[in-house]
Structure formats: C-alpha cells, structure tokens
Scaffold this active site. Structure first.
Site, PDB file in Angstrom:
ATOM      1  N   LEU A   1      11.501 -20.044  -4.272  1.00 50.60           N
ATOM      2  CA  LEU A   1      10.368 -19.248  -3.784  1.00 50.60           C
ATOM      3  C   LEU A   1       9.147 -19.380  -4.696  1.00 50.60           C
ATOM      4  O   LEU A   1       9.276 -19.352  -5.916  1.00 50.60           O
ATOM      5  CB  LEU A   1      10.791 -17.769  -3.756  1.00 50.60           C
ATOM      6  CG  LEU A   1       9.679 -16.776  -3.388  1.00 50.60           C
ATOM      7  CD1 LEU A   1       9.435 -16.775  -1.887  1.00 50.60           C
ATOM      8  CD2 LEU A   1      10.015 -15.365  -3.868  1.00 50.60           C
TER       9      LEU A   1
ATOM     10  N   HIS B   1       2.715   3.238  -8.816  1.00 46.93           N
ATOM     11  CA  HIS B   1       2.546   1.798  -9.097  1.00 46.93           C
ATOM     12  C   HIS B   1       3.782   1.256  -9.833  1.00 46.93           C
ATOM     13  O   HIS B   1       4.217   0.137  -9.591  1.00 46.93           O
ATOM     14  CB  HIS B   1       1.292   1.561  -9.940  1.00 46.93           C
ATOM     15  CG  HIS B   1       0.020   1.938  -9.235  1.00 46.93           C
ATOM     16  ND1 HIS B   1      -0.216   1.634  -7.909  1.00 46.93           N
ATOM     17  CD2 HIS B   1      -1.093   2.609  -9.659  1.00 46.93           C
ATOM     18  CE1 HIS B   1      -1.408   2.089  -7.561  1.00 46.93           C
ATOM     19  NE2 HIS B   1      -1.951   2.684  -8.593  1.00 46.93           N
TER      20      HIS B   1
ATOM     21  N   ARG C   1      -0.451   9.131 -10.061  1.00 45.42           N
ATOM     22  CA  ARG C   1      -0.532   7.950  -9.191  1.00 45.42           C
ATOM     23  C   ARG C   1       0.156   6.729  -9.810  1.00 45.42           C
ATOM     24  O   ARG C   1       0.791   5.934  -9.123  1.00 45.42           O
ATOM     25  CB  ARG C   1      -2.009   7.600  -8.934  1.00 45.42           C
ATOM     26  CG  ARG C   1      -2.748   8.576  -8.060  1.00 45.42           C
ATOM     27  CD  ARG C   1      -4.205   8.137  -7.907  1.00 45.42           C
ATOM     28  NE  ARG C   1      -4.304   6.779  -7.393  1.00 45.42           N
ATOM     29  CZ  ARG C   1      -4.137   6.432  -6.127  1.00 45.42           C
ATOM     30  NH1 ARG C   1      -3.888   7.348  -5.222  1.00 45.42           N
ATOM     31  NH2 ARG C   1      -4.231   5.173  -5.750  1.00 45.42           N
TER      32      ARG C   1
ATOM     33  N   ASP D   1       0.837  -1.207   0.000  1.00 43.38           N
ATOM     34  CA  ASP D   1       0.000   0.000   0.000  1.00 43.38           C
ATOM     35  C   ASP D   1       0.871   1.256   0.000  1.00 43.38           C
ATOM     36  O   ASP D   1       1.995   1.242   0.513  1.00 43.38           O
ATOM     37  CB  ASP D   1      -0.910  -0.022   1.239  1.00 43.38           C
ATOM     38  CG  ASP D   1      -2.069   0.954   1.107  1.00 43.38           C
ATOM     39  OD1 ASP D   1      -2.276   1.508   0.010  1.00 43.38           O
ATOM     40  OD2 ASP D   1      -2.758   1.174   2.116  1.00 43.38           O
TER      41      ASP D   1
ATOM     42  N   LEU E   1      -7.179  -4.906   6.965  1.00 44.07           N
ATOM     43  CA  LEU E   1      -6.884  -6.122   6.194  1.00 44.07           C
ATOM     44  C   LEU E   1      -7.390  -6.037   4.764  1.00 44.07           C
ATOM     45  O   LEU E   1      -6.970  -6.810   3.897  1.00 44.07           O
ATOM     46  CB  LEU E   1      -7.481  -7.346   6.887  1.00 44.07           C
ATOM     47  CG  LEU E   1      -6.902  -7.619   8.284  1.00 44.07           C
ATOM     48  CD1 LEU E   1      -7.594  -8.795   8.929  1.00 44.07           C
ATOM     49  CD2 LEU E   1      -5.396  -7.860   8.203  1.00 44.07           C
ATOM     50  N   SER E   2      -8.315  -5.121   4.506  1.00 43.79           N
ATOM     51  CA  SER E   2      -8.787  -4.855   3.137  1.00 43.79           C
ATOM     52  C   SER E   2      -9.149  -6.128   2.360  1.00 43.79           C
ATOM     53  O   SER E   2      -8.748  -6.298   1.213  1.00 43.79           O
ATOM     54  CB  SER E   2      -7.731  -4.050   2.366  1.00 43.79           C
ATOM     55  OG  SER E   2      -7.509  -2.823   3.004  1.00 43.79           O
TER      56      SER E   2
ATOM     57  N   ARG F   1     -11.585   1.927  -9.243  1.00 44.92           N
ATOM     58  CA  ARG F   1     -10.671   3.053  -9.533  1.00 44.92           C
ATOM     59  C   ARG F   1     -10.880   3.556 -10.969  1.00 44.92           C
ATOM     60  O   ARG F   1     -11.466   2.849 -11.794  1.00 44.92           O
ATOM     61  CB  ARG F   1      -9.219   2.597  -9.337  1.00 44.92           C
ATOM     62  CG  ARG F   1      -8.969   2.249  -7.891  1.00 44.92           C
ATOM     63  CD  ARG F   1      -7.526   2.022  -7.601  1.00 44.92           C
ATOM     64  NE  ARG F   1      -7.378   1.771  -6.172  1.00 44.92           N
ATOM     65  CZ  ARG F   1      -6.274   1.949  -5.483  1.00 44.92           C
ATOM     66  NH1 ARG F   1      -5.188   2.377  -6.086  1.00 44.92           N
ATOM     67  NH2 ARG F   1      -6.236   1.705  -4.200  1.00 44.92           N
TER      68      ARG F   1
ATOM     69  N   ARG G   1       1.837  -5.039   6.104  1.00 40.79           N
ATOM     70  CA  ARG G   1       1.117  -4.000   5.365  1.00 40.79           C
ATOM     71  C   ARG G   1       1.922  -2.713   5.442  1.00 40.79           C
ATOM     72  O   ARG G   1       2.296  -2.259   6.534  1.00 40.79           O
ATOM     73  CB  ARG G   1      -0.289  -3.759   5.907  1.00 40.79           C
ATOM     74  CG  ARG G   1      -0.994  -2.705   5.038  1.00 40.79           C
ATOM     75  CD  ARG G   1      -2.448  -2.511   5.328  1.00 40.79           C
ATOM     76  NE  ARG G   1      -3.023  -1.628   4.309  1.00 40.79           N
ATOM     77  CZ  ARG G   1      -4.257  -1.699   3.844  1.00 40.79           C
ATOM     78  NH1 ARG G   1      -5.068  -2.619   4.294  1.00 40.79           N
ATOM     79  NH2 ARG G   1      -4.680  -0.848   2.933  1.00 40.79           N
TER      80      ARG G   1
ATOM     81  N   THR H   1     -10.520  -7.275  -5.613  1.00 44.93           N
ATOM     82  CA  THR H   1     -11.815  -7.263  -6.319  1.00 44.93           C
ATOM     83  C   THR H   1     -12.447  -5.872  -6.226  1.00 44.93           C
ATOM     84  O   THR H   1     -13.319  -5.540  -7.022  1.00 44.93           O
ATOM     85  CB  THR H   1     -12.774  -8.319  -5.722  1.00 44.93           C
ATOM     86  OG1 THR H   1     -12.705  -8.237  -4.292  1.00 44.93           O
ATOM     87  CG2 THR H   1     -12.402  -9.726  -6.144  1.00 44.93           C
ATOM     88  N   GLU H   2     -12.031  -5.077  -5.250  1.00 44.38           N
ATOM     89  CA  GLU H   2     -12.580  -3.718  -5.088  1.00 44.38           C
ATOM     90  C   GLU H   2     -11.823  -2.687  -5.936  1.00 44.38           C
ATOM     91  O   GLU H   2     -12.318  -1.583  -6.168  1.00 44.38           O
ATOM     92  CB  GLU H   2     -12.512  -3.283  -3.613  1.00 44.38           C
ATOM     93  CG  GLU H   2     -13.518  -3.995  -2.700  1.00 44.38           C
ATOM     94  CD  GLU H   2     -13.206  -5.472  -2.490  1.00 44.38           C
ATOM     95  OE1 GLU H   2     -12.019  -5.828  -2.371  1.00 44.38           O
ATOM     96  OE2 GLU H   2     -14.158  -6.277  -2.479  1.00 44.38           O
TER      97      GLU H   2
ATOM     98  N   GLY I   1       0.104   5.467  -4.338  1.00 41.42           N
ATOM     99  CA  GLY I   1      -0.487   6.756  -4.716  1.00 41.42           C
ATOM    100  C   GLY I   1       0.130   7.892  -3.917  1.00 41.42           C
ATOM    101  O   GLY I   1       0.484   8.945  -4.462  1.00 41.42           O
TER     102      GLY I   1
HETATM  103  C1  FPP Z   1      -2.239   0.200  -3.262  1.00 34.95           C
HETATM  104  O1  FPP Z   1      -1.670   1.480  -3.220  1.00 34.95           O
HETATM  105  C2  FPP Z   1      -1.596  -0.548  -4.325  1.00 34.95           C
HETATM  106  C3  FPP Z   1      -2.250  -1.147  -5.359  1.00 34.95           C
HETATM  107  C4  FPP Z   1      -3.707  -1.143  -5.505  1.00 34.95           C
HETATM  108  C5  FPP Z   1      -1.507  -1.805  -6.432  1.00 34.95           C
HETATM  109  C6  FPP Z   1      -0.286  -2.528  -6.010  1.00 34.95           C
HETATM  110  C7  FPP Z   1       0.496  -2.900  -7.186  1.00 34.95           C
HETATM  111  C8  FPP Z   1       1.830  -2.857  -7.266  1.00 34.95           C
HETATM  112  C9  FPP Z   1       2.693  -2.520  -6.126  1.00 34.95           C
HETATM  113  C10 FPP Z   1       2.532  -3.260  -8.491  1.00 34.95           C
HETATM  114  C11 FPP Z   1       2.305  -4.695  -8.720  1.00 34.95           C
HETATM  115  C12 FPP Z   1       3.266  -5.273  -9.611  1.00 34.95           C
HETATM  116  C13 FPP Z   1       3.066  -6.391 -10.303  1.00 34.95           C
HETATM  117  C14 FPP Z   1       4.217  -7.005 -10.927  1.00 34.95           C
HETATM  118  C15 FPP Z   1       1.753  -7.006 -10.499  1.00 34.95           C
HETATM  119  P1  FPP Z   1      -2.599   2.756  -3.420  1.00 34.95           P
HETATM  120  O2  FPP Z   1      -2.626   3.080  -4.864  1.00 34.95           O
HETATM  121  O3  FPP Z   1      -3.957   2.489  -2.831  1.00 34.95           O
HETATM  122  O4  FPP Z   1      -1.829   3.832  -2.596  1.00 34.95           O
HETATM  123  P2  FPP Z   1      -2.465   5.044  -1.783  1.00 34.95           P
HETATM  124  O5  FPP Z   1      -3.242   4.440  -0.637  1.00 34.95           O
HETATM  125  O6  FPP Z   1      -1.279   5.809  -1.330  1.00 34.95           O
HETATM  126  O7  FPP Z   1      -3.336   5.814  -2.729  1.00 34.95           O
END
Ligand code: FPP
Length: 265
Positions: free
Chosen positions: A149, A55, A51, A38, A213-214, A89, A206, A84-85, A41
C-alpha cells in the site's frame, strides 16, 4: 505508544471481517481510496474532552484503516490530515496536529516497513515545522522501495493551491518553449499536479456527516465515487471501510458514457 495488537479483538468479529474481505477480493477493488477524516472535534466534545483528544484517537484510526487497506490490496490510500485552511485554527491545535506525524511514524514506522507499506506525501512541505518534515521525509526514505500500500498523507494540502501551482508551471514551460499550448490537455495537466505519480481516486470517503469536498483533490475526483457516512473519524472502523468498498463494488462507473447494455437500447 501503539501496542502491536490484533486488528479485531473478538474471534467472531474477526471471522466475519475475514469473510467479507475474502469476498471483496474476488471482485475489482478500488485502486486509490481517498479519505476526508472529519469529526475528531465532535468525537472529543461528546466525551467532554479537549478537541486534540479527538485528533489523537483519529490517529489510532489511521493505523487500523491503513492495515486493512493494505490487506484489501488497495494501491493508494490518501488521507487528508491537514488542509491549507487548517492554519486558521488556534495555535495550540495546529501545533498538536503538526506533532501527530512524528508521533504516528515514531511508533508505527517499523510496522509499516514490516507490512511493506510505502509512505508518501502531497502538500506544500516548506511551511511544515522542521520536526514534521523530518519525520515524514525519514518515513518516505525508509519505505521508498516498499511495494505494498502507498500511504499518502495530504499535509498542508489544498486543491486550489495545487491547481494554481500547476498553471504557473505550465505557463513557465510554455514561456521557456518546453511545452506548446497545443500540448496542454487533461493528461498533460495531471502531470503538473502533486499527484502526478498516482491514479485518480476511485473512491472518496468523508466521515462525520458533512457533505463537502473542502478543497480536497478538486481536479482528481472528477469521476470518483463518493461515499459519505455520519460516523465520526475516531469511530470509523474496519467494518466501515469494508462497507464503503462493498458499496463501491456495487456501483457502475460510466465516466459520462453508457454501459454495454444501455448502448444496445
Ligand atoms: C477534521 O476534524 C480533522 C482534521 C483537521 C485532522 C485530521 C487528522 C487526523 C485524523 C490525525 C492524522 C494523523 C496523522 C498520522 C497525520 P475536525 O477537527 O474538523 O472535527 P470537527 O468537524 O468535529 O470539529
């Protein structure tokens, strides 16, 4: 593109990390580590970036943490990459997130293969775009025989949906007389989940300071040790994973019982 590079960029840092890794390996390590990644963003916002830049940087963290988890002999690393939520976005962000597995595996699959990492996925695959499914399925196929792994992506995954699906399958099996009501217990229920081949997570991390736990692995984390950090996922480093594992090794897990000392009192 990812350049193949050393994990730790200065010799001093590498030595310190190597020493801590060696010490960690002298004690029981968590077999299954699950991470709610998390804060992407907020990481981007702090830098006045879109944002999706967060990612993208988060994807680079995935690579680093995967390599270290492999080195720590962790058996399974489950990463919550899309819930799923998350379909709620904006379309642009969803499309970007759906492109990341392809980009990540496109660059990194040869290194995963070389490092003996096996890729798997939990979540409802049918709703994923074709290109995402293809990239993931290809990686699953090409790494199926690897014994290091298990890098397990939770993609379009939701704990409640998983439980509801399990209940439906159990009800069907009872109806078809493949199962009796008396057969239904904890281990039986676990076999109906997407994680049937995995042990429950020992450690859940987390990032970003949120204490939720989302909808992540709701059944599986009943006795999981929780570790929260304020660090945003793109800033999560090898040192943070080491800190989390060291903290895990200090914990006493009692699963609702007592340890030997306490039992004598
Ligand atoms: C939550 O942060 C993060 C996500 C919804 C996406 C997580 C994805 C990645 C870290 C990349 C995954 C990589 C692969 C290879 C699949 P947020 O956007 O909700 O952050 P915020 O709470 O600060 O807005």
């Amino acid at each position: 593109m990812f350049k193949k590079m050393k994990l730790w960029n200065t010799p001093v840092k590498r030595n310190t990390i190597n020493e801590r890794v060696t010490r960690i390996l002298e004690q029981p390590c968590p077999e299954h580590v699950a991470i709610i990644m998390d804060g992407n963003g907020r990481w981007a916002k702090k830098r006045a970036l879109p944002r999706v830049a967060g990612h993208h940087e988060g994807m680079r963290t995935v690579r680093k943490i995967t390599m270290l988890a492999n080195q720590l002999n962790i058996k399974t690393l489950t990463l919550y990459a899309f819930s799923t939520e998350n379909w709620k976005r904006p379309k642009f962000e969803v499309d970007y997130l759906m492109g990341l597995p392809e980009e990540f595996l496109g660059s990194f699959l040869p290194e995963l293969i070389e490092e003996n990492v096996r890729v798997t996925m939990i979540g409802e695959e049918s709703r994923l775009p074709q290109k995402t499914r293809k990239a993931v399925d290809d990686a699953i196929g090409k790494t199926a025989k690897n014994t290091g792994l298990n890098l397990n992506f939770a993609l379009n995954y939701g704990g409640r949906a998983e439980i509801i699906d399990a209940v439906k399958s159990i009800a069907n099996d009872v109806k078809n007389e493949a199962l009796t009501i008396e057969d239904i217990n904890g281990p039986c229920f676990s076999r109906y989940l997407m994680t049937q081949a995995l042990s429950d997570p020992d450690l859940l991390i987390r990032t970003s300071g949120e204490l939720r736990l989302s909808n992540f692995m709701l059944w599986q984390i009943a006795y999981t040790e929780l570790w929260f950090t304020d660090v945003l996922w793109p800033d999560f480093s090898e040192t943070h994973l080491i800190e989390a594992v060291e903290a895990f090794q200090q914990r006493t897990r009692r699963y609702g019982g007592l340890n030997d000392e306490e039992s004598k009192r």
